[in-house]
Each structure stands twice: as structure tokens, then as C-alpha cells.
Enzyme design. Structure first.
Site, PDB file in Angstrom:
ATOM      1  N   TYR A 162      40.522   6.284 -25.463  1.00 42.92           N
ATOM      2  CA  TYR A 162      41.761   7.059 -25.694  1.00 42.92           C
ATOM      3  C   TYR A 162      41.489   8.318 -26.525  1.00 42.92           C
ATOM      4  O   TYR A 162      41.730   9.438 -26.073  1.00 42.92           O
ATOM      5  CB  TYR A 162      42.769   6.125 -26.382  1.00 42.92           C
ATOM      6  CG  TYR A 162      43.979   6.769 -27.002  1.00 42.92           C
ATOM      7  CD1 TYR A 162      44.728   7.720 -26.315  1.00 42.92           C
ATOM      8  CD2 TYR A 162      44.401   6.392 -28.288  1.00 42.92           C
ATOM      9  CE1 TYR A 162      45.855   8.289 -26.893  1.00 42.92           C
ATOM     10  CE2 TYR A 162      45.527   6.948 -28.869  1.00 42.92           C
ATOM     11  CZ  TYR A 162      46.249   7.898 -28.174  1.00 42.92           C
ATOM     12  OH  TYR A 162      47.364   8.465 -28.759  1.00 42.92           O
ATOM     13  N   ILE A 163      40.965   8.138 -27.733  1.00 43.90           N
ATOM     14  CA  ILE A 163      40.780   9.298 -28.612  1.00 43.90           C
ATOM     15  C   ILE A 163      39.510  10.071 -28.232  1.00 43.90           C
ATOM     16  O   ILE A 163      39.504  11.302 -28.158  1.00 43.90           O
ATOM     17  CB  ILE A 163      40.706   8.858 -30.095  1.00 43.90           C
ATOM     18  CG1 ILE A 163      41.960   8.053 -30.476  1.00 43.90           C
ATOM     19  CG2 ILE A 163      40.550  10.065 -31.014  1.00 43.90           C
ATOM     20  CD1 ILE A 163      41.864   7.328 -31.825  1.00 43.90           C
ATOM     21  N   TYR A 168      38.467  -6.923 -38.401  1.00 43.22           N
ATOM     22  CA  TYR A 168      38.316  -5.554 -37.883  1.00 43.22           C
ATOM     23  C   TYR A 168      38.229  -4.550 -39.042  1.00 43.22           C
ATOM     24  O   TYR A 168      37.315  -3.731 -39.107  1.00 43.22           O
ATOM     25  CB  TYR A 168      39.500  -5.219 -36.969  1.00 43.22           C
ATOM     26  CG  TYR A 168      39.682  -3.749 -36.694  1.00 43.22           C
ATOM     27  CD1 TYR A 168      38.810  -3.060 -35.867  1.00 43.22           C
ATOM     28  CD2 TYR A 168      40.743  -3.035 -37.271  1.00 43.22           C
ATOM     29  CE1 TYR A 168      38.980  -1.696 -35.621  1.00 43.22           C
ATOM     30  CE2 TYR A 168      40.921  -1.680 -37.023  1.00 43.22           C
ATOM     31  CZ  TYR A 168      40.035  -1.016 -36.200  1.00 43.22           C
ATOM     32  OH  TYR A 168      40.198   0.329 -35.967  1.00 43.22           O
ATOM     33  N   ILE A 227      61.022  -6.702 -32.414  1.00 40.77           N
ATOM     34  CA  ILE A 227      60.898  -6.105 -33.762  1.00 40.77           C
ATOM     35  C   ILE A 227      60.510  -7.228 -34.717  1.00 40.77           C
ATOM     36  O   ILE A 227      61.252  -8.188 -34.889  1.00 40.77           O
ATOM     37  CB  ILE A 227      62.205  -5.432 -34.201  1.00 40.77           C
ATOM     38  CG1 ILE A 227      62.553  -4.317 -33.213  1.00 40.77           C
ATOM     39  CG2 ILE A 227      62.069  -4.893 -35.624  1.00 40.77           C
ATOM     40  CD1 ILE A 227      63.716  -3.441 -33.636  1.00 40.77           C
ATOM     41  N   THR A 279      39.676   3.483 -40.551  1.00 38.32           N
ATOM     42  CA  THR A 279      41.053   3.059 -40.306  1.00 38.32           C
ATOM     43  C   THR A 279      41.810   2.729 -41.594  1.00 38.32           C
ATOM     44  O   THR A 279      41.201   2.329 -42.601  1.00 38.32           O
ATOM     45  CB  THR A 279      41.046   1.801 -39.405  1.00 38.32           C
ATOM     46  OG1 THR A 279      42.340   1.207 -39.402  1.00 38.32           O
ATOM     47  CG2 THR A 279      40.076   0.741 -39.895  1.00 38.32           C
ATOM     48  N   ARG A 309      55.935   3.205 -40.912  1.00 41.90           N
ATOM     49  CA  ARG A 309      54.533   3.574 -40.702  1.00 41.90           C
ATOM     50  C   ARG A 309      54.395   5.088 -40.577  1.00 41.90           C
ATOM     51  O   ARG A 309      55.344   5.790 -40.275  1.00 41.90           O
ATOM     52  CB  ARG A 309      53.993   2.926 -39.415  1.00 41.90           C
ATOM     53  CG  ARG A 309      53.911   1.399 -39.472  1.00 41.90           C
ATOM     54  CD  ARG A 309      52.785   0.936 -40.392  1.00 41.90           C
ATOM     55  NE  ARG A 309      52.740  -0.503 -40.504  1.00 41.90           N
ATOM     56  CZ  ARG A 309      53.407  -1.226 -41.408  1.00 41.90           C
ATOM     57  NH1 ARG A 309      54.198  -0.633 -42.292  1.00 41.90           N
ATOM     58  NH2 ARG A 309      53.292  -2.541 -41.437  1.00 41.90           N
ATOM     59  N   PHE A 336      45.604   6.604 -39.640  1.00 46.42           N
ATOM     60  CA  PHE A 336      46.801   5.763 -39.721  1.00 46.42           C
ATOM     61  C   PHE A 336      47.236   5.500 -38.263  1.00 46.42           C
ATOM     62  O   PHE A 336      46.382   5.252 -37.439  1.00 46.42           O
ATOM     63  CB  PHE A 336      47.822   6.395 -40.679  1.00 46.42           C
ATOM     64  CG  PHE A 336      47.421   6.091 -42.118  1.00 46.42           C
ATOM     65  CD1 PHE A 336      46.211   6.570 -42.631  1.00 46.42           C
ATOM     66  CD2 PHE A 336      48.184   5.271 -42.922  1.00 46.42           C
ATOM     67  CE1 PHE A 336      45.779   6.225 -43.917  1.00 46.42           C
ATOM     68  CE2 PHE A 336      47.776   4.931 -44.215  1.00 46.42           C
ATOM     69  CZ  PHE A 336      46.573   5.403 -44.702  1.00 46.42           C
TER      70      PHE A 336
HETATM   71  N1  LIG Z   1      44.005   4.161 -31.772  1.00 47.18           N
HETATM   72  C1  LIG Z   1      44.308   3.927 -33.039  1.00 47.18           C
HETATM   73  O1  LIG Z   1      45.509   3.841 -33.406  1.00 47.18           O
HETATM   74  C2  LIG Z   1      43.226   3.812 -34.077  1.00 47.18           C
HETATM   75  C3  LIG Z   1      43.596   3.665 -35.428  1.00 47.18           C
HETATM   76  C4  LIG Z   1      42.586   3.567 -36.398  1.00 47.18           C
HETATM   77  C5  LIG Z   1      41.255   3.622 -36.011  1.00 47.18           C
HETATM   78  N2  LIG Z   1      40.927   3.739 -34.694  1.00 47.18           N
HETATM   79  C6  LIG Z   1      39.507   3.772 -34.340  1.00 47.18           C
HETATM   80  O2  LIG Z   1      39.277   4.915 -33.534  1.00 47.18           O
HETATM   81  C7  LIG Z   1      38.250   4.676 -32.586  1.00 47.18           C
HETATM   82  C8  LIG Z   1      38.711   5.070 -31.212  1.00 47.18           C
HETATM   83  O3  LIG Z   1      39.906   4.356 -30.906  1.00 47.18           O
HETATM   84  P1  LIG Z   1      40.600   4.426 -29.484  1.00 47.18           P
HETATM   85  O4  LIG Z   1      42.044   4.178 -29.733  1.00 47.18           O
HETATM   86  O5  LIG Z   1      40.179   5.645 -28.761  1.00 47.18           O
HETATM   87  O6  LIG Z   1      39.996   3.116 -28.818  1.00 47.18           O
HETATM   88  P2  LIG Z   1      39.456   2.876 -27.331  1.00 47.18           P
HETATM   89  O7  LIG Z   1      39.262   1.403 -27.197  1.00 47.18           O
HETATM   90  O8  LIG Z   1      40.319   3.560 -26.343  1.00 47.18           O
HETATM   91  O9  LIG Z   1      38.036   3.609 -27.369  1.00 47.18           O
HETATM   92  C9  LIG Z   1      36.867   3.017 -27.865  1.00 47.18           C
HETATM   93  C10 LIG Z   1      35.778   3.258 -26.825  1.00 47.18           C
HETATM   94  O10 LIG Z   1      34.554   2.685 -27.293  1.00 47.18           O
HETATM   95  C11 LIG Z   1      33.922   1.966 -26.218  1.00 47.18           C
HETATM   96  N3  LIG Z   1      33.099   0.930 -26.869  1.00 47.18           N
HETATM   97  C12 LIG Z   1      33.522  -0.095 -27.651  1.00 47.18           C
HETATM   98  N4  LIG Z   1      32.468  -0.819 -28.092  1.00 47.18           N
HETATM   99  C13 LIG Z   1      31.353  -0.215 -27.597  1.00 47.18           C
HETATM  100  C14 LIG Z   1      29.968  -0.491 -27.696  1.00 47.18           C
HETATM  101  N5  LIG Z   1      29.505  -1.539 -28.387  1.00 47.18           N
HETATM  102  N6  LIG Z   1      29.099   0.311 -27.044  1.00 47.18           N
HETATM  103  C15 LIG Z   1      29.547   1.377 -26.319  1.00 47.18           C
HETATM  104  N7  LIG Z   1      30.847   1.685 -26.190  1.00 47.18           N
HETATM  105  C16 LIG Z   1      31.743   0.897 -26.809  1.00 47.18           C
HETATM  106  C17 LIG Z   1      35.086   1.456 -25.359  1.00 47.18           C
HETATM  107  O11 LIG Z   1      34.738   1.225 -24.009  1.00 47.18           O
HETATM  108  C18 LIG Z   1      36.100   2.593 -25.482  1.00 47.18           C
HETATM  109  O12 LIG Z   1      35.920   3.550 -24.459  1.00 47.18           O
HETATM  110  C19 LIG Z   1      37.892   3.193 -32.736  1.00 47.18           C
HETATM  111  O13 LIG Z   1      36.718   3.119 -33.522  1.00 47.18           O
HETATM  112  C20 LIG Z   1      39.070   2.600 -33.480  1.00 47.18           C
HETATM  113  O14 LIG Z   1      38.684   1.504 -34.269  1.00 47.18           O
HETATM  114  C21 LIG Z   1      41.873   3.845 -33.729  1.00 47.18           C
END
Ligand SMILES: NC(=O)c1ccc[n+]([C@@H]2O[C@H](COP(=O)([O-])OP(=O)(O)OC[C@H]3O[C@@H](n4cnc5c(N)ncnc54)[C@H](O)[C@@H]3O)[C@@H](O)[C@H]2O)c1
Length: 313
Positions: A11-12, A140, A203, A116, A217, A168
Site C-alpha cells: 500500500y504505502i 507487532y 464500533i 509505528t 485517533r 499513526f
Molecule cells: N498502513 C498503516 O496504517 C501502517 C501504520 C504504521 C506502520 N505501518 C508500517 O508501514 C509499512 C508498510 O505498510 P503497508 O500498509 O504499506 O503494508 P503492506 O502490507 O501493504 O506492505 C508491506 C509489503 O511488504 C511485503 N513484505 C512483507 N514481509 C516481507 C518479507 N519478509 N520480505 C519481502 N517482502 C515482504 C508485503 O508483500 C507488502 O507488499 C509496514 O512496515 C507497516 O508495519 C503501516
């Protein structure tokens, strides 16, 4: 710059890849596609499909490419699952160590890491700054804090620079029409209700000590989040920085705003409080402003309308 993006099909990460390419950076992506999708990765980036826990695979990518920096988004991130499958979440730590070891071996000086708000656990203060005590209440959050600590040691021992960004609640669409395949965050869940995939929004708790009784939040638009990473590329030193908006929205405020913007009715169901949900969690973003020169530009309305657009158009 030559940049390695770990987790660049998620996603990000996929939005970061797109934005960095727009800025003419050279981008290489590693992703195991456990959650990410090939189609989300900009065609101008080179995608290597594999797992970060595979040390030789990671080393080979570093040996064949010269990187100026790593942006590390790859992780498993489902809080509840981390409490029933700790070995899976330990891979977050192992993969990060493999990246750091390759950075040492191939002289890559800098890493920007997705951390996070879960590192704080249940903070006693409503506004959380980076001095707030870190006491994760799920595995996590522990893995992310542990990786921060490991990066501190790799800085001491090997001089690798790190910037850990503690996100956040990330929301909004960054132009790729991202649909979450395992929606766990409130806005994607609301969109699943709107599109008929779910019957209603539960909720969890309406008796919190907040004006309307529901949890508050801090939401941050994914494009603002990516912008902070881009700014971090040019910041010197080692830092741990919150990324949030300094503002809070309750669950009910979010539902009402979504109904206003989408003109859709969202059926609601009352649920019990979930353990580990603080009433109010808002980030102080003063440090992000001071160190990164960053400020969020997109408001909650844009997070809602862009997500609605991604799910319905
Ligand atoms: N989305 C949120 O609200 C949020 C909030 C706080 C922190 N984060 C952190 O931001 C980062 C990105 O989040 P996101 O929402 O894009 O998640 P996401 O799951 O969409 O993206 C994570 C990507 O990492 C890949 N991945 C996971 N483990 C792997 C591994 N061992 N080897 C190779 N690839 C691997 C997955 O296939 C995925 O494409 C993460 O580290 C998450 O913990 C996200």
C-alpha cells in the site's frame, strides 16, 4: 539517488516508488508479494520477488546494485495475528537484520524505516511525543521497537544512519486505486460496508471518556507520509520521528464525515471495547516539522474522498 525500496509492492511502498520515480530517482524494489501486488509497482522500477529472510537473496541484490539509501516498508503488520503467530512476526526482525548486514557489507549509508505508533502501547498522555515511554502491548509493536533498537546498535557499531518514522493511522489513496485485500483499518472497513462486502461497521466501545464516547485517533494521508520519507532522504543524523497530524477524529466523527462526503448510509453495530485500545491517541508532530521540515497537507476529507474513489470508481 539509487534507492532500494523493501516492501515496494504494498500500500504505502508502491506510492513511494511512484513518487520517487516522478522525482527521477532510480528505484529497485524487493517484495515477497505476500500482501503486495506486482501491478502496483511502477513499470520504471525493477522488482525483485523474494523474501527478506533469505539472506543470500538480499545480498545478491546489494552486490549487483549500488544504493545510496534503503527505504524499508516490508513487514507483516496485523496486530491481532502477531499475538497468535509470533514466529511469522519475528521475520520482521530477521529481514531487517539481513538488510542492515548487506548495508554494512556493501557500504550503503542510510536507512529509512517504517515504524509505528504501536511502539508506544497504551500511553498515559493523550498527545504522544517521541519522549513518551515505549511499552508495546502486542508482538507487532515489539518487533518494530526491536528493529529501532537494532538500528541504534548498527549506527554505533557500523555507522549506518537511520531515520525511524513512527506512523499513526495511515489512510487515503495515493493515485493507485489501492484496495486493501485484508482490510483491518477503519476507512477500508467502512468502504467494504459501502460496497456491500460487509453488512455493517462495528464500533468497539461507545463509553470512552471522549466527547461522543468513541475512540479518537490521528489520521495521516498516505501522500503526506510518503512526502516525509522523501524529505528524510536528505536529512542528516539518526532520528526517531512521529508522523501524524496533531489532530484527532473520533470513530463517529469519521463515520459522519464519510456519510456526508459519499452520500451513503453506513449501518452501525455496537461492539465491546477491544483490549489495548486507548481512548485517545494523537501524535505530536513538532519533531517532524523541525527535523524534516514536513507538515501534513491533506485533510481527513481528502483521505475519505480518495479512498471512496479507489473503492468505487
Ligand atoms: N498502513 C498503516 O496504517 C501502517 C501504520 C504504521 C506502520 N505501518 C508500517 O508501514 C509499512 C508498510 O505498510 P503497508 O500498509 O504499506 O503494508 P503492506 O502490507 O501493504 O506492505 C508491506 C509489503 O511488504 C511485503 N513484505 C512483507 N514481509 C516481507 C518479507 N519478509 N520480505 C519481502 N517482502 C515482504 C508485503 O508483500 C507488502 O507488499 C509496514 O512496515 C507497516 O508495519 C503501516
Amino acid at each position: 539517488m539509487n534507492i532500494l525500496i523493501a516492501g515496494g509492492a504494498g500500500y504505502i511502498g508502491s506510492i513511494a516508488v511512484k513518487e520517487l520515480i516522478k522525482l527521477k530517482h532510480n528505484v529497485i524494489v524487493i517484495d515477497n508479494l505476500s500482501k503486495g501486488k506486482k501491478e502496483l509497482v511502477d513499470k520504471q522500477a525493477k522488482l525483485f520477488i523474494g523474501d527478506l529472510t533469505d539472506k543470500l537473496f538480499v545480498q545478491e541484490i546489494f552486490s549487483n546494485n549500488k544504493f545510496d539509501a534503503v527505504i524499508h516498508f516490508a513487514a507483516y503488520k496485523a496486530v491481532e495475528e502477531s499475538m497468535i503467530d509470533a514466529p511469522k512476526y519475528s521475520q520482521n526482525i530477521i529481514g531487517s537484520i539481513n538488510i542492515l548486514d548487506s548495508m554494512v557489507k556493501f557500504n550503503v549509508p542510510k536507512i529509512i524505516f517504517s515504524s509505528t505508533a504501536a511502539t508506544y502501547g497504551m500511553p498515559k498522555t493523550e498527545i504522544v511525543n517521541e519522549e513518551t515511554k515505549t511499552e508495546p502491548i502486542n508482538y507487532y509493536g515489539f518487533t518494530k521497537l526491536e528493529i529501532e533498537n537494532i538500528m541504534k546498535w548498527y549506527n554505533k557499531i557500523h555507522g549506518i544512519n537511520f531515520i525511524a518514522l513512527r506512523y499513526f493511522n495511515v489512510a487515503g489513496d495515493g493515485g493507485l486505486k489501492y484496495i486493501d485485500p485484508e482490510a483491518k483499518n477503519i476507512l477500508p472497513i467502512i468502504m467494504e460496508v459501502i460496497t456491500g462486502k460487509r453488512k455493517e461497521l462495528t464500533i468497539f466501545g461507545e463509553d470512552y471518556n471522549t466527547p461522543d464516547g468513541t475512540c479518537i485517533r490521528d489520521y495521516i494521508h498516505v501522500l503526506d507520509l510518503v512526502d516525509a520519507h522523501i524529505k528524510a532522504l536528505n536529512v542528516k543524523g539518526n532520528h526517531i520521528i512521529n508522523l501524524g497530524s496533531n489532530k484527532g477524529f473520533s470513530v463517529k466523527e469519521l463515520v459522519n464525515a464519510t456519510q456526508d462526503i459519499t452520500k451513503k448510509i453506513i449501518p452501525l453495530k455496537s461492539g465491546q471495547r477491544r483490549s489495548g485500545d486507548p481512548a485517545k491517541l494523537i501524535a505530536s508532530n513538532d519533531k517532524a516539522k523541525n527535523i524534516l521540515g514536513w507538515e501534513p497537507k491533506h485533510d481527513i476529507q481528502e483521505m475519505i474522498s480518495s479512498t471512496f474513489n479507489a473503492y468505487t470508481k
